[in-house]
Motif scaffolding. Sequence first.
Motif, PDB file in Angstrom:
ATOM      1  N   ALA A  65      21.493  20.087  -9.969  1.00  0.00           N
ATOM      2  CA  ALA A  65      20.977  18.768 -10.343  1.00  0.00           C
ATOM      3  C   ALA A  65      21.959  17.660  -9.981  1.00  0.00           C
ATOM      4  O   ALA A  65      21.564  16.621  -9.425  1.00  0.00           O
ATOM      5  CB  ALA A  65      20.672  18.735 -11.841  1.00  0.00           C
ATOM      6  N   GLU A  66      23.236  17.861 -10.274  1.00  0.00           N
ATOM      7  CA  GLU A  66      24.233  16.838  -9.978  1.00  0.00           C
ATOM      8  C   GLU A  66      24.343  16.569  -8.485  1.00  0.00           C
ATOM      9  O   GLU A  66      24.550  15.427  -8.056  1.00  0.00           O
ATOM     10  CB  GLU A  66      25.600  17.258 -10.539  1.00  0.00           C
ATOM     11  CG  GLU A  66      25.656  17.344 -12.054  1.00  0.00           C
ATOM     12  CD  GLU A  66      25.312  16.030 -12.733  1.00  0.00           C
ATOM     13  OE1 GLU A  66      25.648  14.972 -12.173  1.00  0.00           O
ATOM     14  OE2 GLU A  66      24.706  16.064 -13.814  1.00  0.00           O
ATOM     15  N   LYS A  67      24.203  17.614  -7.675  1.00  0.00           N
ATOM     16  CA  LYS A  67      24.253  17.422  -6.217  1.00  0.00           C
ATOM     17  C   LYS A  67      22.986  16.727  -5.718  1.00  0.00           C
ATOM     18  O   LYS A  67      23.049  15.821  -4.880  1.00  0.00           O
ATOM     19  CB  LYS A  67      24.412  18.785  -5.538  1.00  0.00           C
ATOM     20  CG  LYS A  67      24.259  18.793  -4.007  1.00  0.00           C
ATOM     21  CD  LYS A  67      25.450  18.186  -3.305  1.00  0.00           C
ATOM     22  CE  LYS A  67      25.283  18.222  -1.790  1.00  0.00           C
ATOM     23  NZ  LYS A  67      25.471  19.552  -1.203  1.00  0.00           N
ATOM     24  N   GLU A  68      21.839  17.133  -6.254  1.00  0.00           N
ATOM     25  CA  GLU A  68      20.568  16.589  -5.772  1.00  0.00           C
ATOM     26  C   GLU A  68      20.378  15.125  -6.156  1.00  0.00           C
ATOM     27  O   GLU A  68      19.743  14.366  -5.421  1.00  0.00           O
ATOM     28  CB  GLU A  68      19.401  17.425  -6.313  1.00  0.00           C
ATOM     29  CG  GLU A  68      19.346  18.851  -5.793  1.00  0.00           C
ATOM     30  CD  GLU A  68      18.979  18.929  -4.331  1.00  0.00           C
ATOM     31  OE1 GLU A  68      18.693  17.884  -3.723  1.00  0.00           O
ATOM     32  OE2 GLU A  68      18.983  20.033  -3.781  1.00  0.00           O
ATOM     33  N   ILE A  69      20.910  14.720  -7.308  1.00  0.00           N
ATOM     34  CA  ILE A  69      20.732  13.338  -7.760  1.00  0.00           C
ATOM     35  C   ILE A  69      21.232  12.349  -6.714  1.00  0.00           C
ATOM     36  O   ILE A  69      20.649  11.270  -6.524  1.00  0.00           O
ATOM     37  CB  ILE A  69      21.463  13.130  -9.112  1.00  0.00           C
ATOM     38  CG1 ILE A  69      20.678  13.800 -10.239  1.00  0.00           C
ATOM     39  CG2 ILE A  69      21.660  11.645  -9.413  1.00  0.00           C
ATOM     40  CD1 ILE A  69      21.388  13.792 -11.571  1.00  0.00           C
ATOM     41  N   LEU A  70      22.269  12.711  -6.001  1.00  0.00           N
ATOM     42  CA  LEU A  70      22.853  11.807  -5.006  1.00  0.00           C
ATOM     43  C   LEU A  70      21.958  11.623  -3.786  1.00  0.00           C
ATOM     44  O   LEU A  70      22.109  10.650  -3.043  1.00  0.00           O
ATOM     45  CB  LEU A  70      24.219  12.350  -4.564  1.00  0.00           C
ATOM     46  CG  LEU A  70      25.268  12.564  -5.672  1.00  0.00           C
ATOM     47  CD1 LEU A  70      26.512  13.212  -5.087  1.00  0.00           C
ATOM     48  CD2 LEU A  70      25.602  11.228  -6.334  1.00  0.00           C
ATOM     49  N   PHE A  71      21.023  12.557  -3.576  1.00  0.00           N
ATOM     50  CA  PHE A  71      20.224  12.515  -2.346  1.00  0.00           C
ATOM     51  C   PHE A  71      18.726  12.525  -2.609  1.00  0.00           C
ATOM     52  O   PHE A  71      17.945  12.741  -1.686  1.00  0.00           O
ATOM     53  CB  PHE A  71      20.582  13.733  -1.469  1.00  0.00           C
ATOM     54  CG  PHE A  71      22.032  13.808  -1.090  1.00  0.00           C
ATOM     55  CD1 PHE A  71      22.515  13.084  -0.014  1.00  0.00           C
ATOM     56  CD2 PHE A  71      22.911  14.593  -1.809  1.00  0.00           C
ATOM     57  CE1 PHE A  71      23.849  13.146   0.336  1.00  0.00           C
ATOM     58  CE2 PHE A  71      24.253  14.666  -1.469  1.00  0.00           C
ATOM     59  CZ  PHE A  71      24.726  13.938  -0.390  1.00  0.00           C
ATOM     60  N   LEU A  72      18.310  12.273  -3.846  1.00  0.00           N
ATOM     61  CA  LEU A  72      16.883  12.316  -4.160  1.00  0.00           C
ATOM     62  C   LEU A  72      16.081  11.302  -3.349  1.00  0.00           C
ATOM     63  O   LEU A  72      14.916  11.536  -3.022  1.00  0.00           O
ATOM     64  CB  LEU A  72      16.668  12.062  -5.660  1.00  0.00           C
ATOM     65  CG  LEU A  72      16.980  13.239  -6.596  1.00  0.00           C
ATOM     66  CD1 LEU A  72      16.780  12.818  -8.041  1.00  0.00           C
ATOM     67  CD2 LEU A  72      16.113  14.441  -6.268  1.00  0.00           C
ATOM     68  N   HIS A  73      16.690  10.179  -3.027  1.00  0.00           N
ATOM     69  CA  HIS A  73      15.967   9.138  -2.290  1.00  0.00           C
ATOM     70  C   HIS A  73      15.675   9.556  -0.846  1.00  0.00           C
ATOM     71  O   HIS A  73      14.874   8.913  -0.168  1.00  0.00           O
ATOM     72  CB  HIS A  73      16.771   7.837  -2.295  1.00  0.00           C
ATOM     73  CG  HIS A  73      18.098   7.940  -1.603  1.00  0.00           C
ATOM     74  ND1 HIS A  73      19.184   8.590  -2.178  1.00  0.00           N
ATOM     75  CD2 HIS A  73      18.522   7.499  -0.387  1.00  0.00           C
ATOM     76  CE1 HIS A  73      20.209   8.530  -1.343  1.00  0.00           C
ATOM     77  NE2 HIS A  73      19.841   7.869  -0.260  1.00  0.00           N
TER      78      HIS A  73
END
Length: 599
Positions: free
Chosen positions: A307-315
């Motif tokens: 989750a912490e890694k994905e939050i940075l690239f969700l856009h």
Amino acid sequence: MQFESPTNSQPQLTRKVTPSPRKLQIENVDPLDATFGGKLPYHVRIVKNCKTVRELGSVLKMNGKIFKRADSLRAVLKKVDEFKMNLTSRDVAILLNVVSKSKFAVYLIELYRAILASLSDAALSTLQEASAKDVSMTLHALVKRGIRNTELFHKAPERGIDIIADFNPEGLSNMLMALAKMNSYSFEFFDRASKAAISMMFDEDFNSQSVCFVADAFARTNHYDPELFSAMSKKAIPFLDTFRPQDLYLLIDAFANTGHDCEDLFDEASKIVIQKVEYFTTGSLCRFAGSFAMCGYKNPDVLDVIAEKEILFLHTLDPQPLSQLLLAFVAMDHVHESLFQTAKAAVIRRMPSYDPVELITITSAFSNVNNFDMNDVFTTAAEAAELILDYFHPQEVAKLMEIFSRMDSFSESSDHLFCMIASRILSNPSEVARWDSRDLVDVAVAFAKGGVRNTKLLEVIGRTILDRGVLFPPMNATTPATRPATTATTVQRLLTAFAGYETQSAVVVMEFLFVEFMSLDKTEIEFSLVMDIAEALPNGQRNEILPHGIFQKISDIALAEGTETEVCVIFQKFAQLGFEEVMVSSKCGGSNGRKNQKE
């Protein structure tokens, strides 16, 4: 005295003109021989000068620019056709391997595929003499470039069975993967291959890629061998940290899809993801989360890291991997507020740019999120769908409506979307003809579940499916074992859609449903269907459409399966209709057990 003009005494300059393709066609001249006035370009010349297949393979391997020129590719195709009758299986395998690894200009794809297709025909003619290495190299090369020769892929497993003992780990894994990707499944070959893989599993040559390819191939073809998967897990765990990220995902996904219980493997994979998360792409992490959810493996630590890694690239995530990520967290009941809120903001911002499939995919994923308020997502989705409604296929419209009908509350934009869909169906008679009957029923059910009544639309839908005579799926649409359940489910869906409407077609549909209910065996009927049938029983003069014995059948099932409250509700409905010939249970009528009522 006469003097000559100085210009006449100077030599005349001449220019060589390349003949036009039209002139060459008329004169029957090979364009390759006429290029640049008869002087061939270097890359065409070296191809034409090849005397043997091995020489051609070496030239192609050493000169990558050959695949970026139309004239040189035509020369290669011509040379392959020239050698075709004398090619051996090894020659074909070598040429295919070289050609498939070459980088070609995109605009030359037709020529490139023609070369591969010609070589695949040669591979078919030499299949019976091919060695294990030749077969695996050939199939692997064709799959790599998406060339499907149906007959070749059908006969290759038969040849593989004959030479199964000759395969090395790499060749066996490549062939299994090629057959799986081309949906060319042979139970006998995969069964033999499973035993061969187990026997060589702990050889040094059976590397991480071979393990992943074998696991993925068996998972793709649903050929589950517990002994093989147990051997692969024992082989993989000690050196799992040496796997490339994509190989590790293939392995985990294969175990998740087959349902093989191997918690030690998942524990070790989770540790690697946590330690090396920076080496994994956002897409692969989404797939990891989906695989963990599929097999029910819960590890809060690895989910938090993902989750912490994905939050940075969700856009930047496409709807498909983002949906997979959200559904995985929902399925494992792992609440990560920052992830869901960031995903919500990213989706709302990008929603207007989605196409119909992307819109449905992401809306479906958010419809399963219950821990947070996602009404803004559905409002934006409804508004975005209105703008591109003309680009939706009927099946996509039905799916979108089904998603919105599951929502607890409808927003104003949702109501407006449903009205627009109804107008689209009603305003154009030819539009209805494009719709499959099952999609029309889905739309009717969605209107009913969403609490939106539209009598005109229900009349059109009812009349259409009655005219077509296909209220229920054809017998060949499902296997005999699942046919009764499918029929009962369809009865319940149509009841949901048409109950409570007094239109002519709705009455006919309901009459048909009551008759169909009587034809179902009691063991095939869910109790919820009995409740729906009882609720839909008509009042007054319309009782004459009810088939004989329906009240007795409802009461029998209710007494056998219903709770006291449910039985009371059903018999109260009977009393309202003036039918008292059924038996009343002690659940509803006291402690004296079942007792007969006057007819």
